[in-house]
Design a protein around this motif. Structure first.
Motif, PDB file in Angstrom:
ATOM      1  N   GLY A   1       0.817  -1.204   0.000  1.00  0.00           N
ATOM      2  CA  GLY A   1       0.000   0.000   0.000  1.00  0.00           C
ATOM      3  C   GLY A   1       0.852   1.254   0.000  1.00  0.00           C
ATOM      4  N   ALA A   2       1.945   1.234   0.756  1.00  0.00           N
ATOM      5  CA  ALA A   2       2.840   2.398   0.815  1.00  0.00           C
ATOM      6  C   ALA A   2       3.429   2.708  -0.548  1.00  0.00           C
ATOM      7  CB  ALA A   2       3.943   2.145   1.833  1.00  0.00           C
ATOM      8  N   ARG A   3       3.782   1.649  -1.290  1.00  0.00           N
ATOM      9  CA  ARG A   3       4.352   1.875  -2.613  1.00  0.00           C
ATOM     10  C   ARG A   3       3.294   2.418  -3.574  1.00  0.00           C
ATOM     11  NH1 ARG A   3       5.840  -1.837  -5.305  1.00  0.00           N
ATOM     12  NH2 ARG A   3       4.755  -3.608  -4.347  1.00  0.00           N
ATOM     13  N   CYS A   4       2.060   1.909  -3.459  1.00  0.00           N
ATOM     14  CA  CYS A   4       0.967   2.457  -4.262  1.00  0.00           C
ATOM     15  C   CYS A   4       0.671   3.898  -3.857  1.00  0.00           C
ATOM     16  CB  CYS A   4      -0.283   1.594  -4.118  1.00  0.00           C
ATOM     17  SG  CYS A   4      -0.190  -0.006  -4.969  1.00  0.00           S
ATOM     18  N   PHE A   5       0.758   4.181  -2.575  1.00  0.00           N
ATOM     19  CA  PHE A   5       0.559   5.531  -2.047  1.00  0.00           C
ATOM     20  C   PHE A   5       1.520   6.504  -2.729  1.00  0.00           C
ATOM     21  CE2 PHE A   5       1.347   8.993   0.852  1.00  0.00           C
ATOM     22  CZ  PHE A   5       0.183   9.198   1.558  1.00  0.00           C
ATOM     23  N   ALA A   6       2.806   6.116  -2.825  1.00  0.00           N
ATOM     24  CA  ALA A   6       3.804   6.989  -3.438  1.00  0.00           C
ATOM     25  C   ALA A   6       3.486   7.236  -4.909  1.00  0.00           C
ATOM     26  CB  ALA A   6       5.198   6.377  -3.288  1.00  0.00           C
ATOM     27  N   ARG A   7       3.056   6.207  -5.606  1.00  0.00           N
ATOM     28  CA  ARG A   7       2.682   6.377  -7.017  1.00  0.00           C
ATOM     29  C   ARG A   7       1.465   7.284  -7.146  1.00  0.00           C
ATOM     30  NH1 ARG A   7       2.524   2.021 -11.890  1.00  0.00           N
ATOM     31  NH2 ARG A   7       1.310   3.264 -13.364  1.00  0.00           N
ATOM     32  N   PHE A   8       0.496   7.088  -6.270  1.00  0.00           N
ATOM     33  CA  PHE A   8      -0.748   7.851  -6.329  1.00  0.00           C
ATOM     34  C   PHE A   8      -0.500   9.349  -6.170  1.00  0.00           C
ATOM     35  CE2 PHE A   8      -4.408   9.819  -4.257  1.00  0.00           C
ATOM     36  CZ  PHE A   8      -5.477   9.410  -5.040  1.00  0.00           C
ATOM     37  N   VAL A   9       0.258   9.749  -5.150  1.00  0.00           N
ATOM     38  CA  VAL A   9       0.431  11.182  -4.887  1.00  0.00           C
ATOM     39  C   VAL A   9       1.181  11.871  -6.018  1.00  0.00           C
ATOM     40  CG1 VAL A   9       0.246  10.954  -2.384  1.00  0.00           C
ATOM     41  CG2 VAL A   9       2.517  10.801  -3.457  1.00  0.00           C
ATOM     42  N   ARG A  10       2.022  11.128  -6.743  1.00  0.00           N
ATOM     43  CA  ARG A  10       2.695  11.710  -7.902  1.00  0.00           C
ATOM     44  C   ARG A  10       1.773  11.737  -9.119  1.00  0.00           C
ATOM     45  NH1 ARG A  10       7.988  12.432  -8.544  1.00  0.00           N
ATOM     46  NH2 ARG A  10       7.995  11.394 -10.587  1.00  0.00           N
TER      47      ARG A  10
ATOM     48  N   LYS B   1       8.005  15.219  -5.606  1.00  0.00           N
ATOM     49  CA  LYS B   1       9.190  14.684  -4.926  1.00  0.00           C
ATOM     50  C   LYS B   1       9.383  13.206  -5.253  1.00  0.00           C
ATOM     51  CE  LYS B   1       9.165  17.642  -0.788  1.00  0.00           C
ATOM     52  NZ  LYS B   1       9.108  17.607   0.698  1.00  0.00           N
ATOM     53  N   ARG B   2      10.644  12.786  -5.290  1.00  0.00           N
ATOM     54  CA  ARG B   2      10.964  11.374  -5.461  1.00  0.00           C
ATOM     55  C   ARG B   2      11.325  10.722  -4.127  1.00  0.00           C
ATOM     56  NH1 ARG B   2      11.156   9.373 -10.446  1.00  0.00           N
ATOM     57  NH2 ARG B   2      11.163  10.840 -12.188  1.00  0.00           N
ATOM     58  N   GLU B   3      11.560  11.522  -3.117  1.00  0.00           N
ATOM     59  CA  GLU B   3      11.824  11.014  -1.778  1.00  0.00           C
ATOM     60  C   GLU B   3      10.784  11.604  -0.840  1.00  0.00           C
ATOM     61  OE1 GLU B   3      15.842  11.575  -0.564  1.00  0.00           O
ATOM     62  OE2 GLU B   3      16.674  10.486  -2.274  1.00  0.00           O
ATOM     63  N   LEU B   4       9.974  10.730  -0.267  1.00  0.00           N
ATOM     64  CA  LEU B   4       8.870  11.161   0.573  1.00  0.00           C
ATOM     65  C   LEU B   4       9.040  10.650   1.995  1.00  0.00           C
ATOM     66  CD1 LEU B   4       5.940  10.265  -1.849  1.00  0.00           C
ATOM     67  CD2 LEU B   4       6.953  12.521  -1.514  1.00  0.00           C
ATOM     68  N   GLN B   5       8.557  11.444   2.922  1.00  0.00           N
ATOM     69  CA  GLN B   5       8.467  11.004   4.312  1.00  0.00           C
ATOM     70  C   GLN B   5       7.020  11.142   4.742  1.00  0.00           C
ATOM     71  OE1 GLN B   5      11.614  11.669   7.314  1.00  0.00           O
ATOM     72  NE2 GLN B   5      10.083  12.886   8.417  1.00  0.00           N
ATOM     73  N   VAL B   6       6.399  10.005   5.099  1.00  0.00           N
ATOM     74  CA  VAL B   6       4.978  10.018   5.427  1.00  0.00           C
ATOM     75  C   VAL B   6       4.747   9.519   6.841  1.00  0.00           C
ATOM     76  CG1 VAL B   6       4.315   9.733   3.011  1.00  0.00           C
ATOM     77  CG2 VAL B   6       4.565   7.719   4.458  1.00  0.00           C
ATOM     78  N   GLU B   7       3.712  10.050   7.451  1.00  0.00           N
ATOM     79  CA  GLU B   7       3.324   9.631   8.789  1.00  0.00           C
ATOM     80  C   GLU B   7       2.449   8.394   8.704  1.00  0.00           C
ATOM     81  OE1 GLU B   7       1.269  12.852  10.632  1.00  0.00           O
ATOM     82  OE2 GLU B   7       2.840  14.315  10.166  1.00  0.00           O
ATOM     83  N   THR B   8       2.686   7.441   9.580  1.00  0.00           N
ATOM     84  CA  THR B   8       1.823   6.280   9.706  1.00  0.00           C
ATOM     85  C   THR B   8       1.366   6.168  11.147  1.00  0.00           C
ATOM     86  OG1 THR B   8       3.486   4.629  10.314  1.00  0.00           O
ATOM     87  CG2 THR B   8       3.248   5.126   7.960  1.00  0.00           C
ATOM     88  N   ARG B   9       0.528   5.225  11.411  1.00  0.00           N
ATOM     89  CA  ARG B   9       0.023   5.011  12.772  1.00  0.00           C
ATOM     90  C   ARG B   9       1.163   4.702  13.740  1.00  0.00           C
ATOM     91  NH1 ARG B   9      -4.485   0.356  14.223  1.00  0.00           N
ATOM     92  NH2 ARG B   9      -4.869   0.948  16.383  1.00  0.00           N
ATOM     93  N   ASN B  10       2.237   4.098  13.226  1.00  0.00           N
ATOM     94  CA  ASN B  10       3.332   3.661  14.093  1.00  0.00           C
ATOM     95  C   ASN B  10       4.604   4.481  13.923  1.00  0.00           C
ATOM     96  OD1 ASN B  10       1.754   1.566  15.125  1.00  0.00           O
ATOM     97  ND2 ASN B  10       2.295   0.217  13.439  1.00  0.00           N
TER      98      ASN B  10
END
Length: 275
Positions: free
Chosen positions: A71-80, A87-96
């Motif tokens: 899902g995280a990899r799909c997330f990165a594709r989606f936002v682009r 950006k090609r390098e992302l930092q995202v917040e998760t529950r953990n």
């Protein structure tokens, strides 16, 4: 979207507002009456300015999950794809906590799932016996199975089997998923060793059932095999939906990286009832 067959409905909550409830998630994920997916992913604004987005994951049963590598990899594709970032390098917040995502020039997306957690209180897991070569005994329906137990942001149990084709995923999977030793339930991986750098894997995911692929499950299986000395530090994981690549140095505090394919399948509009 899907990553190696692990499919998602991804919702942009940057440009619109939506108060999703568990009943909404279950409806969206229903493959007969809704859209159909393994998990629903939400793209939200970050709560901290140093992060790019907030990444939230909901299982098909409406429960929230702490991690999903595919899902995280799909997330990165989606936002682009949606021009929410270039950006090609992302930092995202998760529950953990936070996680890093990188998008290569060829479009391949790598997700840093962080260091594996083996502390049983943090998995969480209540073992029946002491650890022996990174494995525990788990009694299920009167039979004792040897499992690896760890967290990759969500709890995983890994069983080594002779053949994933013959593994009792549909019967043993749900029994382990809801076993009292795992108070928050657990994802159950059935791993077949092919070589020192290759495995086959089927995963029964908590709150979902068996899926075509599971990114955090692939990481958990590879880490377990590396920790036992059965696998090298770079592992190709064959799942029913396709191949994923996992790398881990073998040091407990080092991060695990996941790579593999992603695809956008279709987009549309769904109407959700209030209440």
């Amino acid at each position: 979207m899907h990553g190696a067959g692990n499919d998602f409905v991804v919702i942009d909550l940057i440009s619109q507002f939506l108060n999703l409830k568990p009943a909404h998630i279950r409806f969206i994920a229903d493959r007969q009456r809704g859209i159909g997916c393994d998990q629903v992913l939400l793209v939200e604004p970050p709560t901290q300015p140093e992060n790019d987005f907030r990444y939230r994951i909901y299982n098909a049963d409406g429960s929230e999950s702490g991690q999903c590598g595919n899902g995280a990899r799909c997330f990165a594709r989606f936002v682009r794809e949606k021009s929410l970032t270039w950006k090609r390098e992302l930092q995202v917040e998760t529950r953990n906590g936070t996680m890093a995502l990188t998008v290569a020039q060829d479009g391949r997306i790598n997700a840093n799932l962080g260091a594996p957690i083996f502390d049983t209180t943090q998995i969480p897991f209540q073992p029946e016996d002491s650890e022996d070569n990174a494995e525990y005994g788990l009694t299920v329906a009167g039979n004792t199975h040897r499992i690896g137990a760890l967290s990759m942001g969500n709890p995983h149990a890994v069983l080594t089997v002779d053949s994933v084709a013959d593994a009792p995923v549909s019967t043993l999977g749900p029994l382990i998923e809801s076993h009292p030793a795992f108070p928050e339930r657990v994802n159950v991986g059935f791993m077949e060793l092919v070589s020192k750098n290759e495995i086959r894997l089927r995963v029964f995911e908590r709150g979902v059932g068996e899926t075509e692929a599971c990114g955090s499950g692939a990481c958990a299986a590879a880490v377990h095999g590396i920790r036992r000395g059965l696998l090298d530090n770079a592992v190709t994981v064959h799942l029913p939906g396709g191949k994923l690549s996992v790398t881990w140095s073998g040091a407990d505090n080092d991060d695990v990286w996941l790579a593999g394919p992603t695809a956008s399948v279709f987009e549309g509009v769904v109407k959700l009832r209030e209440g």
